[in-house]
Motif scaffolding. Sequence first.
Motif, PDB file in Angstrom:
ATOM      1  N   ASN A 150       0.911  -1.091  -0.072  1.00 26.77           N
ATOM      2  CA  ASN A 150      -0.029   0.109   0.129  1.00 26.77           C
ATOM      3  C   ASN A 150       1.099   1.146   0.039  1.00 26.77           C
ATOM      4  OD1 ASN A 150      -1.828   2.038   0.322  1.00 26.77           O
ATOM      5  ND2 ASN A 150      -2.396   1.548   2.423  1.00 26.77           N
ATOM      6  N   PRO A 151       0.801   2.056  -1.234  1.00 26.90           N
ATOM      7  CA  PRO A 151      -0.167   2.130  -2.018  1.00 26.90           C
ATOM      8  C   PRO A 151       0.131   1.577  -3.550  1.00 26.90           C
ATOM      9  CG  PRO A 151       1.430   4.262  -2.297  1.00 26.90           C
ATOM     10  CD  PRO A 151       1.838   3.091  -1.073  1.00 26.90           C
ATOM     11  N   SER A 152       1.339   1.042  -3.661  1.00 27.26           N
ATOM     12  CA  SER A 152       1.786   0.718  -5.064  1.00 27.26           C
ATOM     13  C   SER A 152       1.247  -0.619  -5.738  1.00 27.26           C
ATOM     14  CB  SER A 152       3.334   0.708  -5.165  1.00 27.26           C
ATOM     15  OG  SER A 152       3.775  -0.525  -4.456  1.00 27.26           O
ATOM     16  N   HIS A 293       1.889   0.671 -15.557  1.00 20.89           N
ATOM     17  CA  HIS A 293       1.775   0.100 -14.003  1.00 20.89           C
ATOM     18  C   HIS A 293       3.267   0.200 -13.481  1.00 20.89           C
ATOM     19  CE1 HIS A 293      -0.674  -2.360 -16.876  1.00 20.89           C
ATOM     20  NE2 HIS A 293      -1.570  -2.394 -15.748  1.00 20.89           N
ATOM     21  N   TYR A 302      -4.401  -3.075  -4.541  1.00 15.99           N
ATOM     22  CA  TYR A 302      -4.338  -1.905  -5.552  1.00 15.99           C
ATOM     23  C   TYR A 302      -3.300  -2.128  -6.576  1.00 15.99           C
ATOM     24  CZ  TYR A 302      -4.920  -0.409  -0.754  1.00 15.99           C
ATOM     25  OH  TYR A 302      -5.371   0.142   0.444  1.00 15.99           O
ATOM     26  N   SER A 304      -1.298   0.406  -8.970  1.00 14.04           N
ATOM     27  CA  SER A 304      -0.917   1.973  -9.106  1.00 14.04           C
ATOM     28  C   SER A 304      -0.170   2.208 -10.437  1.00 14.04           C
ATOM     29  CB  SER A 304       0.047   2.021  -8.083  1.00 14.04           C
ATOM     30  OG  SER A 304       1.261   1.469  -8.292  1.00 14.04           O
ATOM     31  N   HIS A 306       2.030   5.779 -12.589  1.00 12.72           N
ATOM     32  CA  HIS A 306       2.672   7.053 -12.569  1.00 12.72           C
ATOM     33  C   HIS A 306       2.187   7.653 -13.914  1.00 12.72           C
ATOM     34  CE1 HIS A 306       6.081   5.857  -9.938  1.00 12.72           C
ATOM     35  NE2 HIS A 306       5.395   6.946  -9.353  1.00 12.72           N
ATOM     36  N   GLY A 330      -1.862  11.478  -4.597  1.00  9.23           N
ATOM     37  CA  GLY A 330      -0.619  10.764  -4.791  1.00  9.23           C
ATOM     38  C   GLY A 330       0.595  11.160  -4.093  1.00  9.23           C
ATOM     39  N   PHE A 346       1.081  10.259  -9.365  1.00  9.77           N
ATOM     40  CA  PHE A 346       1.015   8.853  -8.935  1.00  9.77           C
ATOM     41  C   PHE A 346      -0.495   8.807  -8.337  1.00  9.77           C
ATOM     42  CE2 PHE A 346       0.770   6.029  -5.222  1.00  9.77           C
ATOM     43  CZ  PHE A 346       1.403   4.824  -5.790  1.00  9.77           C
ATOM     44  N   LEU A 347      -0.742   7.431  -8.789  1.00 13.81           N
ATOM     45  CA  LEU A 347      -2.178   7.220  -8.408  1.00 13.81           C
ATOM     46  C   LEU A 347      -2.236   5.833  -8.072  1.00 13.81           C
ATOM     47  CD1 LEU A 347      -3.822   8.577 -11.475  1.00 13.81           C
ATOM     48  CD2 LEU A 347      -3.874   9.683  -9.547  1.00 13.81           C
ATOM     49  N   ARG A 348      -3.136   5.702  -6.652  1.00 15.83           N
ATOM     50  CA  ARG A 348      -3.293   4.217  -6.267  1.00 15.83           C
ATOM     51  C   ARG A 348      -4.792   3.945  -6.782  1.00 15.83           C
ATOM     52  NH1 ARG A 348      -4.317   3.578   0.100  1.00 15.83           N
ATOM     53  NH2 ARG A 348      -6.007   4.870  -0.395  1.00 15.83           N
ATOM     54  N   LEU A 349      -4.843   3.037  -7.475  1.00 14.07           N
ATOM     55  CA  LEU A 349      -6.318   2.736  -7.926  1.00 14.07           C
ATOM     56  C   LEU A 349      -6.763   1.305  -7.177  1.00 14.07           C
ATOM     57  CD1 LEU A 349      -5.531   3.256 -11.535  1.00 14.07           C
ATOM     58  CD2 LEU A 349      -6.494   4.972  -9.806  1.00 14.07           C
TER      59      LEU A 349
END
Length: 374
Positions: A150-152, A293, A302, A304, A306, A330, A346-349
Amino acid sequence: MTVQTVHFSRGIPPREAIPSTAIAGLTSAVLTAEPDRVFQYAPIGRHTGDQELREQLGKFHSVDPDRVFVTNGSLQALDLLAAHLLRDASEPQVLVEAPTYDRAVQIFRRHGARVSGVPLRHDGLDLDVLRERLRTEVPAFLYVIPDFQNPSGVTTGEDKRRELVRLSAEYGFTILEDIPYRELRFSGTAPTPLGDLAASADGARVLTIGSLSKVLSPGLRVGYVIGPPGTPHALAVLAESIYLSPAPLLQVVAARALADGLVRQNLERIRQLFQPRHDAAVEAVRQTFGDIHLCIPDGGYYVSVHLPIRTDEEAFLAAARNEGLALTRGSAFYPVDSAPPPGTAFLRLPFQALDPEEFAEGVRRLAAAAEQAV
């Protein structure tokens, strides 16, 4: 027309992942059998947790139950460990993965630590950067989430785990391994836990932080620490000075859930529930953005990325809100001395609570937001 929000924000279990009816049944049985005990204070005087719960957690992780200390959730474990490890540290330096769990950084800083990030790659920490840091300053501890981070979503590979343990022994720092997602593996072979590797490495020190929040119920607030002899009692002394005693009812219910096999049964249900969502999430990101990714996780919560953007994070987040997206900032996952690569957000999905169609719609909106932000 109101657009329904797609929530890429919190990583919490969906309702269908919590065996609420079974937990309620266990709770009713406990209340019938021993209400006097569970409604009284727990014992004080180096109390390390409900005896049955520690025994069950010991079986679950194949460790001596005397090495287990039970907490009110894993964040409390982190808080107590930070107080324990930083109290006498001559250099209150803490190293973490960049990105990392933002609440952990907040806790470490509250205890006076200088928190510094080591870049995270697709298979774990950048060891070249870590070795360079260690040559000039040895931290009080290194905090890692080695499984489906978490978070990647990154899992630290076997070779890197062995090198981390070797470096711990060589330089004399402690490793905190946080494992809330370890059991949520959907495919592939699990690398060796850092704690197991340390057991056969002279001088290495690993403390493991676990939780039942993702495998049973977050509402039970059961976290725990697995440490060397002496650590549970030291943490118990700290804990008593803060909250006197834990909640006996919750710990007894958790113990029964482990003893009755409910946790392992629920894990199988969760894996069957989450794997299609994981597969669809990975495919949706790939089809929309290509291979951006950070990794392709084999489990956890998750995916994640960029995401390349033409503007700053603030403008991108505003565009995302206009598209009906709820995102976690992010940059908040990076310590103050670290940041996402230039020109990216950066996005944690989180995918665990979204059906494939909803996740794909969220990714489509992300692409639109990235195009609109100027």
